[in-house]
Design an enzyme around this catalytic site. Structure first.
Site, PDB file in Angstrom:
ATOM      1  N   PRO A   2       3.855  -2.416   1.090  1.00  8.45           N
ATOM      2  CG  PRO A   2       5.928  -3.228   0.431  1.00  8.45           C
ATOM      3  CD  PRO A   2       4.857  -3.415   1.466  1.00  8.45           C
ATOM      4  CD  GLU A   3      -0.752   1.700  -0.981  1.00  2.27           C
ATOM      5  OE1 GLU A   3      -1.326   2.220  -1.960  1.00  2.27           O
ATOM      6  OE2 GLU A   3      -0.814   2.178   0.167  1.00  2.27           O
ATOM      7  CE  LYS A  58      -1.916  -3.750  -2.161  1.00  2.00           C
ATOM      8  NZ  LYS A  58      -2.462  -3.496  -0.811  1.00  2.00           N
ATOM      9  CG  HIS A 104      16.477  -8.578   9.665  1.00  2.00           C
ATOM     10  ND1 HIS A 104      15.949  -9.417  10.626  1.00  2.00           N
ATOM     11  CD2 HIS A 104      16.794  -7.418  10.306  1.00  2.00           C
ATOM     12  CE1 HIS A 104      15.937  -8.794  11.796  1.00  2.00           C
ATOM     13  NE2 HIS A 104      16.443  -7.588  11.629  1.00  2.00           N
ATOM     14  CE  LYS A 166     -18.501  -3.543  -4.465  1.00  2.00           C
ATOM     15  NZ  LYS A 166     -18.634  -4.642  -3.486  1.00  2.00           N
ATOM     16  NE  ARG A 283      -6.469  -1.105   5.500  1.00  2.00           N
ATOM     17  CZ  ARG A 283      -6.019  -1.676   4.394  1.00  2.00           C
ATOM     18  NH1 ARG A 283      -5.644  -0.920   3.375  1.00  2.00           N
ATOM     19  NH2 ARG A 283      -5.946  -2.980   4.284  1.00  2.00           N
TER      20      ARG A 283
END
Length: 293
Positions: A2-3, A58, A104, A166, A283
């Site tokens: 989850p973001e 988060k 669960h 960067k 990713r």
């Protein structure tokens, strides 16, 4: 995982059940999740009132009347549900019922409001921890996090300063929680699409030679904020495990422009391109190479 929008959606669902209520009982149905529970976890939590429920990146944070704070992380598959005094889950605003596997259900909070808050986590990558609220700056899980992307501290100037010099890609920089907190793969892909920026672009190009923000930085900040606001309004994105506290699915996934849309037409009017998928730092990245430069 989850973001930010998914965690914020959970916070909004928990707030009416927990904020201002007392933990009457705390039941731990196993000794650990991702990490072992603290030995005094139940004793420290029982009888305390939740004075505020917030989110940092988060993480969910419940401030307690004792001066402690309860840190909660959903992990990969964690979810909360709120059960009304009559035993029914709180009705949701969306349409898809939750498939519950109560084996669960690892943590159960019985609140003085009469509601029960249950944490369910099949993969057990979630975790909870109590710490002293006054020592939040030293809390290892929170230390070093960048600004909130929906907060006042996050603007084009700040992002340009963080990215100046960067040599990493723009996508990698945005996923760095030290640069900006709470963003993940889905919303970075979607924000970069809206800003028409390639995920492969060097992060340093958000800053001028003098270190100020470029027009790209201005557009990207606006895109990030817009995508996050829209996702929160939609209850987050339900791809695998995310559920709201009512047990309902979010539906922002139906608004994806690029994420999980490999080989589908670009949604930019007049572009004519096709969404491509490639791997960056392990990713999946989704973008339209034709209109994202």
């Amino acid at each position: 995982m989850p973001e930010l929008p998914e965690v914020e959606t959970v916070r909004l669902g928990l707030q009416p059940a927990m904020e201002g209520a007392r933990f009457d009982t705390v039941a731990l149905r196993r000794a650990d999740l991702r990490f072992p529970f603290q030995p005094d976890f139940t004793d420290r939590l029982t009888g305390q009132t939740v004075t505020g429920l917030s989110r940092r990146a988060k993480y969910l944070l419940a401030d307690l009347s004792s001066g402690d704070a309860l840190l909660m992380h959903l992990g990969m598959s964690g979810s909360f549900r709120v059960i009304e005094p009559g035993g029914e889950a709180t009705p949701g605003d969306f349409h898809h019922p939750r498939s519950e596997d109560r084996s669960h259900d690892h943590v159960v909070f019985s609140m003085s409001s009469g509601k029960t808050v249950v944490f369910n986590d099949p993969r057990r990558f979630g975790y909870m921890k109590l710490f002293r609220r006054a020592a939040i700056e030293d809390e290892p899980f929170l230390k070093g996090l960048g600004p909130e992307p929906l907060g006042n501290a996050f603007d084009a100037s700040m992002l340009a300063r963080a990215c100046a010099g960067k040599k990493t890609s723009l996508k990698a920089a945005l996923l760095d929680q030290r640069v900006v907190a709470g963003l993940g793969n889905i919303y970075v892909c979607e924000a970069l699409f809206r800003a028409h920026l390639s995920p492969k672009r060097l992060a340093a190009t958000l800053a001028t030679k003098a270190g100020g923000p470029t027009e790209r930085a201005e557009k990207l900040v606006e895109a990030i904020r817009t995508v996050l606001h829209e996702a929160i309004q939609a209850g987050g994105s339900s791809l695998r495990d995310h559920r709201q506290t009512s047990g309902e699915l979010g539906y922002f996934q139906h608004s994806f422009a690029v994420y999980d849309r490999e080989s589908e037409p670009c949604r930019t009017k007049g572009c004519g391109g096709v969404v491509k998928r490639f791997v960056q730092n392990g990713r999946s990245t989704f973008c339209c190479p034709k209109c994202q430069k």
